[in-house]
Structure formats: C-alpha cells, structure tokens
Design an enzyme around this catalytic site. Structure first.
Site, short mmCIF file in Angstrom:
data_model
loop_
_atom_site.label_atom_id
_atom_site.label_comp_id
_atom_site.label_asym_id
_atom_site.label_seq_id
_atom_site.Cartn_x
_atom_site.Cartn_y
_atom_site.Cartn_z
N CYS A 121 44.51 25.54 39.68
CA CYS A 121 45.56 25.07 40.58
C CYS A 121 45.60 23.54 40.61
CB CYS A 121 45.38 25.70 41.96
SG CYS A 121 46.87 25.62 42.98
N HIS B 277 45.04 31.20 41.23
CA HIS B 277 43.66 31.31 41.74
C HIS B 277 43.02 32.61 41.23
CE1 HIS B 277 43.49 27.91 44.56
NE2 HIS B 277 44.80 28.11 44.69
N GLU C 281 40.00 33.51 41.56
CA GLU C 281 38.88 33.94 42.41
C GLU C 281 39.27 34.89 43.53
OE1 GLU C 281 40.27 29.85 43.82
OE2 GLU C 281 39.97 30.89 41.93
N SER D 51 14.50 36.71 64.68
CA SER D 51 15.50 37.24 65.62
C SER D 51 15.67 38.74 65.46
CB SER D 51 16.85 36.56 65.38
OG SER D 51 17.37 36.94 64.11
N GLY D 52 15.22 39.28 64.33
CA GLY D 52 15.51 40.67 64.02
C GLY D 52 16.75 40.83 63.17
N GLY D 53 17.47 39.70 62.94
CA GLY D 53 18.63 39.72 62.07
C GLY D 53 18.21 39.71 60.61
N VAL D 54 19.17 39.92 59.73
CA VAL D 54 18.86 40.03 58.30
C VAL D 54 18.30 38.72 57.74
CG1 VAL D 54 19.85 40.43 56.01
CG2 VAL D 54 20.57 41.84 57.93
N ASP D 55 18.93 37.58 58.07
CA ASP D 55 18.54 36.31 57.45
C ASP D 55 17.10 35.93 57.78
OD1 ASP D 55 21.17 36.34 56.68
OD2 ASP D 55 21.83 34.85 58.14
N SER D 56 16.76 35.90 59.07
CA SER D 56 15.41 35.50 59.45
C SER D 56 14.38 36.51 58.97
CB SER D 56 15.30 35.28 60.97
OG SER D 56 15.45 36.49 61.68
N SER D 57 14.76 37.78 58.93
CA SER D 57 13.82 38.83 58.49
C SER D 57 13.50 38.69 57.01
CB SER D 57 14.41 40.21 58.78
OG SER D 57 14.63 40.40 60.16
#
Length: 518
Positions: free
Chosen positions: A84, A175, A177, A228-234
């Site tokens: 583009c 585009h 993508e 935290s129990g979230g995916v990222d920190s786990s």
C-alpha cells in the site's frame, strides 16, 4: 545458540502492521517491527535482515516530512516487499510516479486480475482468473519505476501488483495481511520462500533459547514473579522455573476478586504440580475494605492497582535478596512502547499492571515473552506442558470481578456473581462453545427487579451475560447464541443462584462498547 534469519518490517503507521508480523510468525519466520524513524544505516547493519517489508500507512508521499526509509535499504541486496503506502514509497524513491487520489481511491473489497508474465511471489494466485483483495488507498502509482513490470491490475489501481524480479523488489497496492485478502497468506509464504527463510523459528526452539538467555541474564541471583493465574504470567513463571529452578519465587496476590475456586486452582497447580516456591498472599480483607463504598470504575481500578503494588512489595521483601522481577510483557506491549507516532492517546480505562514496580523496588527486569504474540504464548505454554484447559482460558482482567460488578462492591454481590459466572461458563463448556468465544462472563447489575418464584414475590438482582468473538481484543462482536441456549442458561442461573431473578444478554459490539462493563 541458534541464530535465526530475521525479517525487518518497517512501520509507516498502518493500523494492521502487527498482522503482517502475525502472518510471518505463522510461517515460522522470525520478524520484528520497527518504526521508520528508527531504521538508520547503522541499525540496518546491526539488524542484518534477510528481507524487508514496508508496511502501509496513512501518509502521502506528497506530505511535508512524509515517512521514508533510508536510501541504503535499496542497496542491501535483499528482497523487499512494499504494501500500500509501502508500494508508493518504493516507486517514489526508485524513480516512478505517484499521483494524488482524485476519483481513484479504493477502500474495501476489490478484485485484481493478472497481467502478462509469471511471478514466483504469485504462485497459487489467479487460478480462477482473479483474486479478491482489500484496498485502502487514496494516492496511487501512475508510473512504475525503471526495472519494474506490472503483474496485476484492479479497476482503480492499474499497478496493483508490480515487481522488479531482477532485484527481488515487489510492491502491491492492497493489504495481503488482512483476512479480506483470502490468498494473502500465500503471497507472504511465497515471499519468504524466495528470500530463503528456512521456517525454523518454532516454539520448541524458542523454549531452548529463552532458557539459555534467562540463565545467562540471571546467573545465581534470585527472581520474583507476580503470578496472577493468567496465561502470560503463568507461562513466564513455568519457563523461568525450568531455567533456574528454586531461584524463582512466585507471589500470588489474592485480592478477593477472583472467580469461583480460582485461587485454589492456582496454588494447586504451581505449588503442588510444578513444585514452585509460592507465596500465597490472601489480602482479600485489605482490598475489599478499601473498595467499600466505591462505585466509580476508575477509582476501583486505581485503588486495586495501588494496593497491588503495596502488597506485592511487602511480600516480595519476604523473599530476601531478589535482584530480578519477572513480567509477562508481550511483543504488542513492546511495539506500542516504540510506536510509529509516539503520540498521546485518550485513556479509555486505566490498565492494571505492575509497570511501576521495577523502579520502586530497584529490580532488574526478566521478560522472557517480550518477543511473542498472545497466540505464541499459548503455543509455548503447550510446549512447556501446561494443560489446554489452562492455556485456553479466556482473558481475565487484573481488577477481577470488581469491574464486573458495576456500582458498589460487597461480599454478598461478589458471591452471587461467582456462582452465576460458574453456571454460565459451565453451560458454554457443556455445549462445546468455549473455544469459539474470545471472552465470556456475567456482570451483576446494580439493579433489583421484581419477580415471582412459586407463590412468592422476589426482589433480587438482574445480571447480564456477555460473550464476544475477537482476534486480538481491539474489536469484538457479540456471540450469536441460540435462543434455546440463552433460555436454558437463564433458567439455570435463576434456579441455582440465590439472589438473581432476571437474566439479560448484552449484544453490544466493540466499538462502540468495551468488552468489560467497567
């Protein structure tokens, strides 16, 4: 450590630049996005890309100070793909012509037909005579640069696909993508194949390299991680623990605003299953006491964020001698911190995070996920052996149930909300819908309504069910449940949860709404 070939995406300000990186990562190609103003000759020498992509952007090559790449990028001898605005930049820099868009702008779906000649980057295209693409341009190329040929046209873009095959320069006005260009992924696949990428950037390789990096960075020092129990920190915690074992201590702050049984699940998984040193800080009395009488959502978020930092600091001090703080920073966070514009944006909602902790505590950062997108974090979690039931969980906000309980928070309301949410999620799982939905939850409304149960009158709370589909959380559509599902779910909630006598379904998209209620 393996040195992967790298692809450089020069960002000219497109809203969908991150999608380019996502498409390339899906092909197991390592790429990075850098804003055009940071891409200097010295940077290019250090980065040593095997190929370069110019993103789209909102600018015009005619504008004063229009974004441009350094001239030396064209002398590197590597394949370049312009998209583009990136196509217009290539033509402008290499001797072609661009004209302002007077009646030739294209926005939305268009169809490209092939011109004469075969181009390897278009293998698999035009099998049915034409291809659907997504256009979003005002200006257009009116004369191609010397050495370029036309390989595809559209009604308003006679140079929709151009290339200089000898120099491996390719340029498209659309585009590839976005999902609205159905064969866009194939075009990227052809481009990286032509550039000689081996497709060796996998989560298995990333795991080994990240572990080596963590060990080199940390040495024999101690690391603390806010879990935290979230995916990222786990995923970050499991990866770091695999690298340095008991040099890592996790601090899990329970603010009393978690879902039903969530605190117990986190403690069981990380302390018992993974045998990690874990401090479980039950500070629910402190948080709920501070939130008593608070109804403003911004005050709720800021109160929780401030207390979280205070509590985390207190319990982290119990570890003693920690030098590093682990955070689950992801690549989109890194991209946004060095964004194309760098300009201010309106605060829609304050984000609950621990961004101020390293400075306050004098700690160095360990961010083992900072090169990954969310879907890659999930793939890494599976590589590390985290169960799918955990890895595939819906996003959960840092302030927890506080922002799913509009108005004042009480322990009674939180318990009603936990029970209703558990029934709703159970219903979604029973019907096999959980993985089709980006996020689903119940909001307990600050409204009591009259109802009839048996022969008696009730005066209980109303609740709203929320379920959305999304790719990245930036935009979202409500999930189209059947009436039968909604009726069955409402009946279960009213029968099984004391304190609710009315159930509604929120069909607001984002925008104009946000996913969470507060």
């Amino acid at each position: 450590m393996t040195q992967h070939d790298r692809l450089l995406i020069i960002d000219f300000g497109s809203q969908v630049t991150q999608l380019i990186a996502r498409r390339l990562r899906e092909l197991n190609v390592y790429c990075e996005i850098h804003p055009y103003q940071n891409v200097t000759e010295a940077f290019l020498k250090g980065f040593a890309p095997k190929a370069v992509i110019f993103s789209g952007g909102p600018s015009s090559v005619f504008a004063e100070g229009a974004p441009m790449p350094p001239a030396c990028v064209f002398e590197m001898g590597v394949p370049i793909l312009g998209i583009c605005y990136g196509q217009q930049v290539m033509m402008h820099c290499l001797g072609g012509k661009v004209e302002r868009g007077h009646g030739t702008a294209e926005f939305g779906r268009a169809f490209v037909t092939p011109a004469e000649g075969r181009l390897a980057i278009l293998d698999g295209w035009f099998e049915d005579g034409r291809e659907q693409v997504w256009m979003s341009h005002g200006d257009h190329v009116s004369q191609i640069a010397p050495g370029f040929q036309v390989f595809g046209t559209s009604p308003n873009a006679p140079f929709a696909i151009t290339a200089d095959p000898a120099r491996h320069f390719y340029a498209v006005q659309f585009h590839p993508e976005v999902h609205h260009t159905p064969k866009g992924a194939k075009l990227y696949e052809n481009f990286v194949k032509l550039a000689g990428f081996k497709g060796d950037w996998t989560m298995g390789a990333y795991r080994e390299e990240a572990i080596a990096k963590i060990r080199a960075q940390v040495g024999d020092q101690k690391v603390i991680c806010g879990l935290s129990g979230g995916v990222d920190s786990s995923v970050a915690a499991v990866l770091i623990h695999e690298a340095i074992g008991d040099q890592l201590t996790c601090v899990f702050v329970d603010h009393g605003l978690l879902r039903l049984g969530e605190a117990e699940q986190v403690v069981t998984m990380f302390r018992d299953h993974y045998n990690m040193p874990l401090i479980h800080a039950d500070e629910s009395d402190l948080f709920l006491g501070a939130l008593e009488g608070v109804s403003d959502p911004e005050v709720k978020r800021k109160t929780i964020g401030r207390l979280f930092i205070d509590v985390f600091q207190k319990h982290a001090a119990d570890v003693g001698g920690a030098t590093f703080l682990a955070q689950g920073t992801l690549y989109p966070d890194v991209i946004e911190s060095v964004s194309f514009s760098g300009g201010p944006s309106v605060t829609i909602k304050s984000h609950h995070n621990v961004g101020g902790l390293p400075e306050k505590m004098g700690l160095k950062l360990v961010e083992p996920l900072r090169e990954l997108f969310k879907d890659e974090v999930r793939a890494l979690g599976r590589e590390l052996g985290l169960p799918d039931s955990f890895i595939g969980r819906h996003p959960f906000p840092g302030p927890g149930l506080a922002i799913r309980c509009p108005g004042e928070i009480t322990r009674e309301k939180l318990e009603i909300l936990r029970q209703a949410d558990a029934v709703y999620i159970d219903q979604i799982r029973r019907h096999g819908l959980y993985d089709e939905i980006w996020q689903a939850f119940v909001a307990l409304l600050p409204v009591r309504t009259v109802g009839v149960m048996g022969d008696g009158r009730t005066y209980d709370y109303a609740c709203a069910l929320r379920a959305v589909t999304s790719v990245d959380g930036m935009t979202a559509d409500y999930y189209p449940f059947t009436h039968e599902f909604l009726g069955e779910t409402a009946t279960r909630i009213i029968n099984e949860v004391q304190g609710i006598n009315r159930v509604t379904y929120d069909i607001t998209s984002k925008p104009p709404g946000t996913i969470e209620w507060e």
